[in-house]
Design a protein around this motif. Structure first.
Motif, PDB file in Angstrom:
ATOM      1  N   VAL A   1     -13.793  71.501  -1.877  1.00  0.00           N
ATOM      2  CA  VAL A   1     -14.662  70.669  -2.359  1.00  0.00           C
ATOM      3  C   VAL A   1     -15.760  71.338  -3.007  1.00  0.00           C
ATOM      4  O   VAL A   1     -16.254  70.953  -4.237  1.00  0.00           O
ATOM      5  CB  VAL A   1     -15.000  69.591  -1.482  1.00  0.00           C
TER       6      VAL A   1
ATOM      7  N   SER B   1     -13.387  62.947  -7.896  1.00  0.00           N
ATOM      8  CA  SER B   1     -12.356  61.996  -8.557  1.00  0.00           C
ATOM      9  C   SER B   1     -13.448  61.028  -9.451  1.00  0.00           C
ATOM     10  O   SER B   1     -12.929  61.068 -10.711  1.00  0.00           O
ATOM     11  CB  SER B   1     -11.478  61.227  -7.682  1.00  0.00           C
TER      12      SER B   1
ATOM     13  N   ALA C   1     -14.664  64.852  -1.883  1.00  0.00           N
ATOM     14  CA  ALA C   1     -13.451  64.987  -2.595  1.00  0.00           C
ATOM     15  C   ALA C   1     -13.418  63.483  -3.625  1.00  0.00           C
ATOM     16  O   ALA C   1     -13.012  63.436  -4.716  1.00  0.00           O
ATOM     17  CB  ALA C   1     -12.306  64.757  -1.586  1.00  0.00           C
TER      18      ALA C   1
ATOM     19  N   SER D   1      -9.746  67.542  -5.636  1.00  0.00           N
ATOM     20  CA  SER D   1      -9.909  66.411  -4.654  1.00  0.00           C
ATOM     21  C   SER D   1      -8.591  66.367  -3.753  1.00  0.00           C
ATOM     22  O   SER D   1      -8.587  66.244  -2.765  1.00  0.00           O
ATOM     23  CB  SER D   1     -10.281  65.249  -5.237  1.00  0.00           C
TER      24      SER D   1
END
Length: 248
Positions: free
Chosen positions: A189, A138, A134, A172
């Motif tokens: 994910v 980002s 996750a 995420s």
């Protein structure tokens, strides 16, 4: 027989002496009958034609329409060379990028490797793997945002580039939101990684080719590591400490 021979010579001498003229007007082109034509006109009643041989010639003349000499084939146009696939640009990557990318893959395949060696499914390790995936999503969104901001960048600072960079962040956030159900969070994910890779390769193809090759390798390693973790949950018994926040 002598009569026919005399007739033949008389006819041939006349044709040579008085050529047959074709057409009228200013051209006045002449055409002389050949010896073969004279023979056909004077000796056709006497000598029989070799019918089998003539039919063979007719057949050979017909087959010429269906079989062409290799010399008459047209040359095929030379097509331009196809560009290499994206993954072939991996050796062109800068060495620091390769080393950092390889080090960044350790948190993906280390948890399932430890569980395979211990022959147990450890939820805490699976949670750390999901959390790292996750966080990696980002990071991918931040790369797109930062790539579009500098002046002169091939990626413009428009709505498409800036909004698409937030899609990995949303996945995420969803993965952490449903982290109580660890398997569903891992699947979230995986979906986010696939969408991010598709966007970077096809919808927004502005990254360098070597970076795209690194992204393909990184996504494949992460995908395989998550799939192995999901399979180990069904193969090995669950032991070890519980993951943070797990409800008994």
């Amino acid at each position: 027989m002598l009569h026919f021979i005399q007739k033949f010579f008389q006819a041939s001498s006349k044709m040579l002496k008085y050529p047959f003229r074709v057409g009228l007007g200013a051209s006045r082109r002449t055409q002389t009958l050949s010896l073969k034509t004279c023979l056909q006109q004077n000796f056709s009643p006497v000598f029989l034609r070799p019918w089998p041989f003539s039919s063979f010639l007719v057949c050979m003349s017909k087959t010429q329409y269906y079989h062409t000499s290799p010399c008459t084939f047209k040359k095929q146009p030379v097509l331009p060379a196809r560009p290499p696939k994206t993954i072939m640009y991996l050796p062109d990557s800068p060495k620091p990028a390769i080393y950092v990318s390889l080090a960044g893959l350790i948190p993906f395949f280390a948890p399932p490797l430890i569980m395979v060696m211990a022959e147990t499914y450890i939820p805490a390790l699976a949670f750390t793997q999901m959390a790292y995936g996750a966080s990696f999503l980002s990071f991918l969104g931040g790369i797109r945002w930062g790539f579009a901001l500098p002046e002169g960048s091939p990626a413009k600072s428009d709505f498409l580039n800036l909004a698409s960079s937030t899609a990995p962040v949303v996945f995420s956030w969803l993965a952490f939101l449903i982290s109580e159900r660890l398997s569903e969070a891992i699947v979230t994910v995986i979906i986010g990684l696939g969408i991010a890779l598709h966007t970077e390769l096809f919808l927004l193809p502005h990254y360098p080719n070597w970076f795209k090759a690194l992204r393909i390798v990184g996504t494949l390693v992460a995908f395989l590591s998550f799939v192995i973790t999901l399979l180990l949950k069904d193969i090995y018994p669950e032991k070890g400490p519980k993951r943070p926040g797990q409800v008994e």
